[in-house]
Design a protein around this motif. Structure first.
Motif, PDB file in Angstrom:
ATOM      1  N   ALA A   1       0.893  -1.121  -0.181  1.00  7.06           N
ATOM      2  CA  ALA A   1       0.007  -0.002   0.018  1.00  7.06           C
ATOM      3  C   ALA A   1       0.696   1.055   0.119  1.00  7.06           C
ATOM      4  O   ALA A   1       1.883   1.340   0.707  1.00  7.06           O
ATOM      5  CB  ALA A   1      -0.990  -0.097   1.244  1.00  7.06           C
TER       6      ALA A   1
ATOM      7  N   ARG B   1     -11.267  -2.637 -14.250  1.00  6.38           N
ATOM      8  CA  ARG B   1     -10.557  -3.753 -13.351  1.00  6.38           C
ATOM      9  C   ARG B   1     -11.749  -4.656 -12.924  1.00  6.38           C
ATOM     10  O   ARG B   1     -12.873  -4.136 -12.708  1.00  6.38           O
ATOM     11  CB  ARG B   1      -9.832  -3.152 -12.187  1.00  6.38           C
ATOM     12  CG  ARG B   1     -10.955  -2.250 -11.085  1.00  6.38           C
ATOM     13  CD  ARG B   1      -9.920  -1.253 -10.273  1.00  6.38           C
ATOM     14  NE  ARG B   1     -10.489  -0.548  -9.437  1.00  6.38           N
ATOM     15  CZ  ARG B   1     -10.150   0.340  -8.460  1.00  6.38           C
ATOM     16  NH1 ARG B   1      -8.852   0.604  -8.714  1.00  6.38           N
ATOM     17  NH2 ARG B   1     -11.067   1.267  -7.733  1.00  6.38           N
TER      18      ARG B   1
ATOM     19  N   ALA C   1     -12.213  -7.267  -9.357  1.00  8.55           N
ATOM     20  CA  ALA C   1     -11.697  -7.885  -8.148  1.00  8.55           C
ATOM     21  C   ALA C   1     -12.497  -9.161  -8.213  1.00  8.55           C
ATOM     22  O   ALA C   1     -13.493  -9.340  -8.740  1.00  8.55           O
ATOM     23  CB  ALA C   1     -11.863  -7.187  -6.657  1.00  8.55           C
TER      24      ALA C   1
ATOM     25  N   LYS D   1     -16.343  -9.583  -7.780  1.00  7.57           N
ATOM     26  CA  LYS D   1     -16.880  -8.227  -8.094  1.00  7.57           C
ATOM     27  C   LYS D   1     -17.417  -8.066  -9.431  1.00  7.57           C
ATOM     28  O   LYS D   1     -16.666  -8.707 -10.414  1.00  7.57           O
ATOM     29  CB  LYS D   1     -16.134  -7.020  -7.496  1.00  7.57           C
ATOM     30  CG  LYS D   1     -16.248  -7.162  -5.927  1.00  7.57           C
ATOM     31  CD  LYS D   1     -15.502  -5.725  -5.310  1.00  7.57           C
ATOM     32  CE  LYS D   1     -15.644  -5.842  -3.632  1.00  7.57           C
ATOM     33  NZ  LYS D   1     -14.968  -4.516  -3.446  1.00  7.57           N
TER      34      LYS D   1
ATOM     35  N   SER E   1     -13.001   7.001  -7.310  1.00  8.29           N
ATOM     36  CA  SER E   1     -12.352   6.263  -6.270  1.00  8.29           C
ATOM     37  C   SER E   1     -10.707   6.295  -6.643  1.00  8.29           C
ATOM     38  O   SER E   1      -9.560   5.906  -6.028  1.00  8.29           O
ATOM     39  CB  SER E   1     -12.431   4.768  -6.252  1.00  8.29           C
ATOM     40  OG  SER E   1     -12.303   4.001  -7.625  1.00  8.29           O
TER      41      SER E   1
ATOM     42  N   LYS F   1      -3.807   1.178  -2.931  1.00 10.90           N
ATOM     43  CA  LYS F   1      -4.720   1.128  -1.907  1.00 10.90           C
ATOM     44  C   LYS F   1      -4.863  -0.635  -2.172  1.00 10.90           C
ATOM     45  O   LYS F   1      -5.176  -0.801  -3.139  1.00 10.90           O
ATOM     46  CB  LYS F   1      -5.699   1.907  -1.539  1.00 10.90           C
ATOM     47  CG  LYS F   1      -5.483   3.526  -1.321  1.00 10.90           C
ATOM     48  CD  LYS F   1      -6.846   4.101  -1.299  1.00 10.90           C
ATOM     49  CE  LYS F   1      -6.513   5.677  -1.229  1.00 10.90           C
ATOM     50  NZ  LYS F   1      -7.762   6.243  -0.828  1.00 10.90           N
ATOM     51  N   PRO F   2      -5.116  -1.298  -0.796  1.00  8.05           N
ATOM     52  CA  PRO F   2      -5.532  -2.610  -0.991  1.00  8.05           C
ATOM     53  C   PRO F   2      -6.846  -2.808  -1.941  1.00  8.05           C
ATOM     54  O   PRO F   2      -6.714  -3.849  -2.713  1.00  8.05           O
ATOM     55  CB  PRO F   2      -6.088  -3.089   0.389  1.00  8.05           C
ATOM     56  CG  PRO F   2      -5.017  -2.301   1.193  1.00  8.05           C
ATOM     57  CD  PRO F   2      -4.933  -0.975   0.402  1.00  8.05           C
ATOM     58  N   GLU F   3      -7.689  -1.947  -1.801  1.00  6.91           N
ATOM     59  CA  GLU F   3      -8.990  -1.911  -2.813  1.00  6.91           C
ATOM     60  C   GLU F   3      -8.793  -1.746  -4.097  1.00  6.91           C
ATOM     61  O   GLU F   3      -9.575  -1.982  -4.776  1.00  6.91           O
ATOM     62  CB  GLU F   3     -10.047  -0.949  -1.935  1.00  6.91           C
ATOM     63  CG  GLU F   3      -9.664   0.379  -2.112  1.00  6.91           C
ATOM     64  CD  GLU F   3      -9.091   0.806  -0.663  1.00  6.91           C
ATOM     65  OE1 GLU F   3      -8.557   0.042   0.175  1.00  6.91           O
ATOM     66  OE2 GLU F   3      -9.465   1.834  -0.240  1.00  6.91           O
ATOM     67  N   ASP F   4      -7.772  -1.427  -4.399  1.00  5.61           N
ATOM     68  CA  ASP F   4      -7.222  -1.163  -6.102  1.00  5.61           C
ATOM     69  C   ASP F   4      -6.668  -2.690  -6.582  1.00  5.61           C
ATOM     70  O   ASP F   4      -6.730  -2.657  -7.692  1.00  5.61           O
ATOM     71  CB  ASP F   4      -6.013  -0.112  -6.124  1.00  5.61           C
ATOM     72  CG  ASP F   4      -6.510   1.268  -5.786  1.00  5.61           C
ATOM     73  OD1 ASP F   4      -5.497   1.847  -5.059  1.00  5.61           O
ATOM     74  OD2 ASP F   4      -7.538   1.622  -6.087  1.00  5.61           O
TER      75      ASP F   4
ATOM     76  N   GLY G   1      -6.778  -6.156  -8.195  1.00 12.25           N
ATOM     77  CA  GLY G   1      -7.716  -6.798  -9.204  1.00 12.25           C
ATOM     78  C   GLY G   1      -6.931  -7.066 -10.458  1.00 12.25           C
ATOM     79  O   GLY G   1      -5.882  -6.952 -10.529  1.00 12.25           O
TER      80      GLY G   1
ATOM     81  N   THR H   1      -1.837  -6.554  -7.340  1.00 12.17           N
ATOM     82  CA  THR H   1      -1.823  -7.009  -5.834  1.00 12.17           C
ATOM     83  C   THR H   1      -1.426  -6.123  -4.967  1.00 12.17           C
ATOM     84  O   THR H   1      -0.229  -5.643  -5.286  1.00 12.17           O
ATOM     85  CB  THR H   1      -1.315  -8.212  -5.682  1.00 12.17           C
ATOM     86  OG1 THR H   1      -1.694  -9.404  -6.483  1.00 12.17           O
ATOM     87  CG2 THR H   1      -1.554  -9.040  -4.300  1.00 12.17           C
TER      88      THR H   1
ATOM     89  N   SER I   1      -1.624  -4.605   2.551  1.00 10.59           N
ATOM     90  CA  SER I   1      -1.566  -3.484   3.510  1.00 10.59           C
ATOM     91  C   SER I   1      -0.323  -3.639   4.599  1.00 10.59           C
ATOM     92  O   SER I   1       0.264  -4.488   4.718  1.00 10.59           O
ATOM     93  CB  SER I   1      -2.840  -3.670   4.245  1.00 10.59           C
ATOM     94  OG  SER I   1      -3.298  -4.877   4.845  1.00 10.59           O
TER      95      SER I   1
END
Length: 124
Positions: free
Chosen positions: A14, A40, A42, A45, A64, A88-91, A93, A121, A124
């Motif tokens: 991160a 992208r 994930a 999702k 985002s 960020k970790p949510e990026d 995918g 990948t 965090s």
């Protein structure tokens, strides 16, 4: 036949950065009205739009990623880029490059041509 080949994915912590590339063959940027984009997906999702760039150079970003990601293209090299900073970790995918000849859209179904994807990948 239009082909798109992505590269540049990988694993980062991160806050790190990556630059994705997408080489396009079988199509020339001299045509107007095209759109290139990064999407992208994930795990578990739906595929979502990240950034697009039109033939006139106009860009658009998902909320985002605004301020962190930059989409660009090199017409001479037929290559699309996505510079990703402060990841960020949510990026995380699979990131896909996409192209269409009929203008920009945020709908994946509006894009006719797709690459095979490159994995990002973020730990965090």
């Amino acid at each position: 036949q239009v082909q798109l080949v992505e590269s540049g994915g990988g694993s980062v912590q991160a806050g790190g950065s990556l630059r994705l590339s997408c080489v396009v063959s079988g199509y020339t940027y001299s045509n107007s009205g095209y759109c290139m984009g990064w999407f992208r997906q994930a795990t578990g999702k739906q595929r979502e739009g990240v950034a697009t760039i039109g033939s006139d150079g106009s860009t658009s970003y998902a909320d985002s990623v605004k301020g962190r990601f930059t989409i660009s293209k090199d017409n001479a090299k037929n290559t699309l880029y996505l510079q990703m900073n402060n990841l960020k970790p949510e990026d995380a995918g699979m990131y896909y490059c996409a192209a269409d000849l009929n203008g920009c859209s945020w709908k994946a179904s509006d894009f006719a041509y797709w690459g095979q994807g490159t994995q990002v990948t973020v730990s965090s």
